[in-house]
Design a protein around this motif. Structure first.
Motif, PDB file in Angstrom:
ATOM      1  N   MET A 240       0.837  -1.193   0.000  1.00  0.00           N
ATOM      2  CA  MET A 240       0.000   0.000   0.000  1.00  0.00           C
ATOM      3  C   MET A 240       0.879   1.252   0.000  1.00  0.00           C
ATOM      4  N   ALA A 241       1.473   1.560  -1.131  1.00  0.00           N
ATOM      5  CA  ALA A 241       2.285   2.774  -1.163  1.00  0.00           C
ATOM      6  C   ALA A 241       1.353   3.959  -1.388  1.00  0.00           C
ATOM      7  N   THR A 242       0.764   4.453  -0.291  1.00  0.00           N
ATOM      8  CA  THR A 242      -0.123   5.606  -0.414  1.00  0.00           C
ATOM      9  C   THR A 242       0.728   6.863  -0.545  1.00  0.00           C
ATOM     10  N   ARG A 243       0.044   7.962  -0.894  1.00  0.00           N
ATOM     11  CA  ARG A 243       0.792   9.220  -0.970  1.00  0.00           C
ATOM     12  C   ARG A 243       1.376   9.559   0.399  1.00  0.00           C
ATOM     13  N   HIS A 244       0.655   9.173   1.483  1.00  0.00           N
ATOM     14  CA  HIS A 244       1.204   9.428   2.813  1.00  0.00           C
ATOM     15  C   HIS A 244       2.498   8.666   3.037  1.00  0.00           C
ATOM     16  N   SER A 245       2.504   7.372   2.703  1.00  0.00           N
ATOM     17  CA  SER A 245       3.702   6.583   3.009  1.00  0.00           C
ATOM     18  C   SER A 245       4.895   7.034   2.171  1.00  0.00           C
ATOM     19  N   LYS A 246       4.627   7.476   0.940  1.00  0.00           N
ATOM     20  CA  LYS A 246       5.729   7.977   0.109  1.00  0.00           C
ATOM     21  C   LYS A 246       6.302   9.266   0.707  1.00  0.00           C
ATOM     22  N   ALA A 247       5.403  10.157   1.120  1.00  0.00           N
ATOM     23  CA  ALA A 247       5.863  11.426   1.692  1.00  0.00           C
ATOM     24  C   ALA A 247       6.592  11.194   3.015  1.00  0.00           C
ATOM     25  N   ALA A 248       6.106  10.203   3.772  1.00  0.00           N
ATOM     26  CA  ALA A 248       6.739   9.893   5.058  1.00  0.00           C
ATOM     27  C   ALA A 248       8.179   9.434   4.840  1.00  0.00           C
ATOM     28  N   ARG A 249       8.400   8.684   3.773  1.00  0.00           N
ATOM     29  CA  ARG A 249       9.757   8.207   3.498  1.00  0.00           C
ATOM     30  C   ARG A 249      10.674   9.406   3.203  1.00  0.00           C
ATOM     31  N   LEU A 250      10.152  10.368   2.472  1.00  0.00           N
ATOM     32  CA  LEU A 250      10.939  11.576   2.195  1.00  0.00           C
ATOM     33  C   LEU A 250      11.282  12.316   3.488  1.00  0.00           C
ATOM     34  N   PHE A 251      10.269  12.439   4.367  1.00  0.00           N
ATOM     35  CA  PHE A 251      10.463  13.131   5.645  1.00  0.00           C
ATOM     36  C   PHE A 251      11.572  12.465   6.451  1.00  0.00           C
ATOM     37  N   GLN A 252      11.604  11.139   6.403  1.00  0.00           N
ATOM     38  CA  GLN A 252      12.585  10.382   7.185  1.00  0.00           C
ATOM     39  C   GLN A 252      14.005  10.508   6.631  1.00  0.00           C
ATOM     40  N   LYS A 253      14.142  11.025   5.418  1.00  0.00           N
ATOM     41  CA  LYS A 253      15.488  11.154   4.838  1.00  0.00           C
ATOM     42  C   LYS A 253      16.350  12.120   5.634  1.00  0.00           C
ATOM     43  N   ASN A 254      15.701  13.173   6.191  1.00  0.00           N
ATOM     44  CA  ASN A 254      16.438  14.080   7.065  1.00  0.00           C
ATOM     45  C   ASN A 254      16.318  13.534   8.489  1.00  0.00           C
ATOM     46  N   ARG A 255      17.214  12.617   8.815  1.00  0.00           N
ATOM     47  CA  ARG A 255      17.097  11.881  10.077  1.00  0.00           C
ATOM     48  C   ARG A 255      17.128  12.798  11.291  1.00  0.00           C
ATOM     49  N   GLU A 256      18.004  13.790  11.238  1.00  0.00           N
ATOM     50  CA  GLU A 256      18.186  14.671  12.390  1.00  0.00           C
ATOM     51  C   GLU A 256      16.895  15.442  12.696  1.00  0.00           C
ATOM     52  N   LYS A 257      16.315  16.007  11.644  1.00  0.00           N
ATOM     53  CA  LYS A 257      15.084  16.780  11.800  1.00  0.00           C
ATOM     54  C   LYS A 257      13.925  15.870  12.225  1.00  0.00           C
ATOM     55  N   ALA A 258      13.876  14.699  11.617  1.00  0.00           N
ATOM     56  CA  ALA A 258      12.799  13.754  11.936  1.00  0.00           C
ATOM     57  C   ALA A 258      12.875  13.357  13.404  1.00  0.00           C
TER      58      ALA A 258
ATOM     59  N   TYR B 128       0.570  14.257   5.069  1.00  0.00           N
ATOM     60  CA  TYR B 128      -0.866  13.999   4.905  1.00  0.00           C
ATOM     61  C   TYR B 128      -1.404  14.867   3.765  1.00  0.00           C
ATOM     62  N   THR B 129      -2.411  14.366   3.061  1.00  0.00           N
ATOM     63  CA  THR B 129      -2.915  15.131   1.918  1.00  0.00           C
ATOM     64  C   THR B 129      -4.033  16.098   2.300  1.00  0.00           C
ATOM     65  N   TYR B 130      -4.596  15.951   3.529  1.00  0.00           N
ATOM     66  CA  TYR B 130      -5.614  16.900   3.986  1.00  0.00           C
ATOM     67  C   TYR B 130      -4.920  17.977   4.809  1.00  0.00           C
ATOM     68  N   PHE B 131      -5.498  19.197   4.853  1.00  0.00           N
ATOM     69  CA  PHE B 131      -4.785  20.312   5.506  1.00  0.00           C
ATOM     70  C   PHE B 131      -4.685  20.153   7.010  1.00  0.00           C
ATOM     71  N   ILE B 132      -5.547  19.338   7.604  1.00  0.00           N
ATOM     72  CA  ILE B 132      -5.379  18.991   9.014  1.00  0.00           C
ATOM     73  C   ILE B 132      -4.746  17.603   9.055  1.00  0.00           C
ATOM     74  N   PRO B 133      -3.561  17.478   9.644  1.00  0.00           N
ATOM     75  CA  PRO B 133      -2.887  16.174   9.660  1.00  0.00           C
ATOM     76  C   PRO B 133      -3.244  15.366  10.907  1.00  0.00           C
ATOM     77  N   GLY B 134      -2.543  14.262  11.098  1.00  0.00           N
ATOM     78  CA  GLY B 134      -2.703  13.461  12.311  1.00  0.00           C
ATOM     79  C   GLY B 134      -4.016  12.713  12.334  1.00  0.00           C
ATOM     80  N   PRO B 135      -4.252  11.995  13.442  1.00  0.00           N
ATOM     81  CA  PRO B 135      -5.456  11.159  13.520  1.00  0.00           C
ATOM     82  C   PRO B 135      -6.756  11.901  13.219  1.00  0.00           C
ATOM     83  N   VAL B 136      -6.934  13.085  13.812  1.00  0.00           N
ATOM     84  CA  VAL B 136      -8.214  13.764  13.551  1.00  0.00           C
ATOM     85  C   VAL B 136      -8.286  14.252  12.103  1.00  0.00           C
ATOM     86  N   GLY B 137      -7.134  14.604  11.543  1.00  0.00           N
ATOM     87  CA  GLY B 137      -7.111  15.044  10.152  1.00  0.00           C
ATOM     88  C   GLY B 137      -7.453  13.919   9.181  1.00  0.00           C
TER      89      GLY B 137
END
Lengths: 190, 458
Positions: free
Chosen positions: B1-19, B324-333
């Motif tokens: 299930m490579a959703t747009r979220h999981s793809k974006a999450a992988r990008l986010f994780q590339k900057n390990r220090e910031k993540a 996340y693709t909706y403007f409110i992220p996280g569980p409630v988003g």
């Protein structure tokens, strides 16, 4: 159909079986042995300073001792020596540049350091535009918690619970006092 | 299930220090929240009450909205109703134009984000200045909030320093948060003093008294409304609550849940226009009445937007708001996005490990993870069931329905030990990413049992 009618009819169309308001009897909110003592602790935790005005001490002298460098004091309280009066300024902008604003709070809350300041002055900007804010509270007006506070207050049009100085942590989550409003809050307990 | 979220999450994780910084920082906020919750014996009772009061209010929403509007009007407030984002934006513009407003200062409002009000007003010649520090930072960067309470959580102080150097003329190379906050304070002071109108959101609308309540730490909503004479408040219809008794419950929960403070610095109650001023409230539906009719998901409307579900969520903390693709992220988003448009925002339902932590911190007891689970079951309704899952479960059904074939398949399983390593299992399928395949036993339990190898030693 107006938008009001449209929205209300949509709500009724999709509406659910009404659920009862819960009873407040199951709730026994926090109480303290000594509300004044707890208020002082909490007020300091939220970044405020606290001074107890001893009987016979002049409040103007006390304010001066905390802010010796202040040149512009703004207040509409008759017993405070002030250069600016929020009741008589023509425009809120005239209050910009105030070093110390002095106002009276009506109810103080021990659990969270909040003090209820209703708008009794013409320009409430004094509460926010001043670099430092002094809030005078009577020790008889300190309550345990917000439930007690909300049962006591009345709002003349505007009122604010103020809990310490303006703050932000929006840059790298580092806590900084003095975001947009007062950088320093002194509670004077009389 | 490579959703747009999981793809974006992988990008986010590339900057390990910031993540890692974001993960630790948000967890720190969760710890502060816990400290607050544990300091009150009545915490769980408060949560139960908040949930019950919200259920009561949204199931009597028409009654409370009418009461709210009637009382607000008695207080001299002009009340407008907007059925959707378009009508909301037009109403704001009409009010601003009729007062010759050229510059608007505003405090944080997720509703104005939802309606994309800022670009609409800018397009129509109104200058809009965000005054919450975090919102101001991302406005200057032309970005969107990555968290509903901490909108600039994705930026480092060095990034903010570089921005302020360019936009506000701050000292070169100075990225001290206190210094930068002071620079923003000075710049925003000018904006407050020269603005023609102030716009705010609303955390609560109190039906009994006809007033709105706004919670901030900076005092920016108050600065925005105590200098200009015109105040416009944008309020979603689900923000109405019955009375002050209810307000006390929500007040005690909101800041403790959001940031681990006993209260926000300012809890401002607006019950009418300023002396010589004018106050408008715009009540916005924009799909909320429809959401009320969703039997599985209507309780999302109980949300008070504290952001606690984001701070606790292991997926949000490790993937960031922008994944996340909706403007409110996280569980409630995830849930709000699905309620808004399941076809458009279905990618986000993968952003959940079903650990249920959000359900346990939510001050209004929204069952967020259970709802995400329910949305996953409904993906087929949106034609969005992932193909791989469809094939997998279809295949499994075929095998489980045929005991002979099942036994034959189990008999062959030891072969997978060799086959999987030869094929490089982790690279084969999505399920294998980040997971190791357990080693299959040489003999199945079934066969061992038949051969009498399974003994009860007791």
């Amino acid at each position: 159909m107006t938008s009001k009618q449209n929205i209300l009819s949509e709500i009724r169309k999709h509406g659910r079986q009404p659920i009862e308001m819960p009873s407040f009897e199951t709730l026994s909110p926090v109480r303290y042995e000594d509300c004044l003592e707890q208020f002082v602790v909490t007020a300091r935790q939220v970044g405020g300073r606290v001074a107890l005005l001893e009987e016979g001490t002049d409040i103007n002298a006390l304010i001066r001792s905390f802010y010796p460098e202040a040149s512009v004091i703004a207040s509409s309280l008759p017993f405070v020596e002030a250069a600016l009066d929020p009741d008589t300024v023509a425009d809120a902008r005239e209050l910009n540049g105030t070093d110390v604003g002095v106002v009276k709070g009506e109810v103080a809350v021990a659990e969270n350091g909040c003090v209820w300041v209703p708008q009794t002055m013409k320009e409430r900007a004094v509460l926010f535009i001043s670099e430092c804010l002094v809030i005078i509270v009577d020790r008889k007006d300190i309550v345990n918690n917000m439930h007690e506070a909300y049962s006591r207050i009345d709002n003349p049009g505007y009122g604010c619970f103020i809990s310490g100085p303006s703050k932000t942590a929006d840059i790298a989550q580092a806590l900084v006092m003095g975001a947009q409003a007062a950088r320093d809050v002194l509670y004077v307990i009389v | 299930m490579a959703t747009r979220h999981s793809k974006a999450a992988r990008l986010f994780q590339k900057n390990r220090e910031k993540a890692e910084w974001q993960d630790n920082t948000l967890w720190g906020v969760r710890v502060k929240r816990d400290r607050m919750a544990k300091s009150l014996d009545e915490w769980e009772t408060l949560r139960d009450m908040a949930s019950a009061i919200k259920k009561h209010t949204v199931t009597n929403l028409d009654v409370y909205l009418e009461q709210f509007a009637e009382n607000a009007e008695k207080n001299g407030i002009i009340v407008h109703w907007a059925k959707d984002a378009e009508e909301f934006n037009e109403t704001v513009l009409d009010i601003l134009r009729s007062h010759d407003v050229r510059k608007l200062v505003k405090s944080k409002s997720m509703l104005t984000e939802e309606c994309e009000m800022n670009p609409y007003l800018e397009k129509n010649g109104i200058k809009v200045v965000e005054t919450d520090l975090g919102e101001r930072i991302i406005q200057l960067l032309d970005q969107k909030p990555s968290h509903i309470v901490m909108p600039a959580i994705h930026l480092t102080q060095e990034e903010v320093g570089a921005l302020f150097e360019k936009e506000l003329g701050s000292e070169k190379g100075n990225s001290d948060p206190a210094y930068l906050t002071y620079c923003a304070r000075k710049s925003l002071r000018d904006e407050f003093l020269t603005a023609d109108a102030g716009l705010t959101g609303a955390n609560f609308g109190v039906a009994q008294t006809g007033e709105i309540v706004i919670c901030t730490n900076e005092g920016n909503a108050d600065m925005s409304t105590s200098v200009p004479k015109l105040h416009i408040a944008a309020m979603g219809i689900e923000k109405v609550i019955p009375d002050y008794r209810s307000l006390a419950v929500f007040h005690r929960l909101l800041a403790r849940s959001a940031t681990g403070q006993p209260s926000t610095t300012f809890t401002s109650h607006f019950r009418g226009p300023r002396p010589g001023g004018e106050m408008h409230i715009i009540l916005v539906d924009n799909g909320r009445s429809r959401m009320l009719g969703d039997d599985l998901h209507w309780e999302t409307l109980k949300c008070i937007r504290c952001g606690a579900c984001m701070n606790t969520c292991p997926v949000y903390r490790r993937s960031g708001g922008y994944s996340y693709t909706y403007f409110i992220p996280g569980p409630v988003g995830v849930n709000l996005g699905m309620l808004r448009d399941g076809k458009k925002y279905h990618d986000n339902v993968s952003a959940c490990s079903l650990c249920c932590s959000c359900d346990n911190v939510c001050p209004a007891k929204v069952n967020l993870s259970e709802q995400i689970y329910a949305w996953r079951q409904q993906l087929r309704d949106f034609g969005k069931e992932p193909m791989s899952k469809k094939v997998m479960s279809g295949g499994m059904k075929f095998i489980f329905d045929r005991p002979g074939l099942y036994n034959a398949a189990i008999g062959c399983s030891p072969l997978i030990n060799a086959a999987a390593s030869a094929a490089g299992y982790a690279g084969l399928g999505l399920w294998g990413k980040g997971r190791d395949l357990p080693e299959f036993a040489k003999e199945s339990f079934h066969t061992m049992w038949k051969k009498g190898k399974v003994k009860n030693d007791k």
